[in-house]
Design an enzyme around this catalytic site. Sequence first.
Site, PDB file in Angstrom:
ATOM      1  N   ASP A 120     -18.975 -52.002  50.873  1.00  0.00           N
ATOM      2  CA  ASP A 120     -19.555 -52.871  51.899  1.00  0.00           C
ATOM      3  C   ASP A 120     -20.816 -52.181  52.443  1.00  0.00           C
ATOM      4  OD1 ASP A 120     -20.082 -54.617  53.954  1.00  0.00           O
ATOM      5  OD2 ASP A 120     -18.349 -54.059  55.167  1.00  0.00           O
ATOM      6  N   ASP A 147     -22.360 -39.561  50.654  1.00  0.00           N
ATOM      7  CA  ASP A 147     -23.198 -40.728  50.447  1.00  0.00           C
ATOM      8  C   ASP A 147     -22.326 -41.822  49.836  1.00  0.00           C
ATOM      9  OD1 ASP A 147     -24.860 -42.324  48.242  1.00  0.00           O
ATOM     10  OD2 ASP A 147     -26.241 -41.770  49.857  1.00  0.00           O
TER      11      ASP A 147
END
Length: 287
Positions: free
Chosen positions: A166, A145
Amino acid sequence: MNYRHAFHAGNFADVLKHALLARILRRLGVKDGAFRVVDTHAGIGRYDLAGDEAGRTGEWTGGVGRIVGADLPPVLADFLAPWLEVVAELNPEGGLRHYPGSPLIAARLKRRQDTLFANELHPEDAEHLQAALAGERRCRVMSLDGWMAVRSLLPPPERRGLLIVDPPFEQAGEFERLAETMVEAHRRFATGVQMVWYPLKDAGAVRRFHAAVAASGLTRILRVEQWVRRTGTAGPLAGAGLLLVNPPWQLDEEIAAALPALTALLANGEGAGERVDWLVGEEAPED
């Protein structure tokens, strides 16, 4: 935003983000000591601008498509040079078919002693990323994750390097998670550079994000924003920003010198503009 990057690869936001990434990597490479790059939401690494996704939106034509082959002012040509070197490497026969994402830019611009950890949770995208980085030295693909990758991958043993965050901005609360991640990253890796990307879509959310980061105790936070038309209008994304924590010395001056020319080249409507300033300077603001 429902942001799947293959649809937006090479757009105006990528131009600024990847040009800054390339310049930071070049500056990190000035010193002999090894550094590490950690990319938390890496994507697939290499994008086909003639593919279905990029062809469906055509956003790259208003971004990298306006840069490659253009007669650039000297200050802008120098600023974009490291990024454009990588773009050219991916298109050895000339023209513009393939576009490098941030992990491939990092892989090509790091040195033999440097390391890249590129993280991508989506299984299919992770496979594409693995293929894009095949043969690149000291590059490792992870499938964590993205928000947890900071805790798993920092601090690096090198004690020098760059964190790239990002996120896709597909879920509520991502600005809050981004601010929390910046604080956690600094706690673990205070000597590193951070580069975090965000869309200029919801002005209120951006203001709250900036306020949270400014109040966090972090210092030396450079804010760089660009919009190719007036923000807040309907349609595709009109603007994007980056916060840089611990940017290399005088990078702010380099950006400020080149960004107006880049905005003029990428403008796509009335109200285009840019901002380069210090959200927080050397000293954190007092309560």
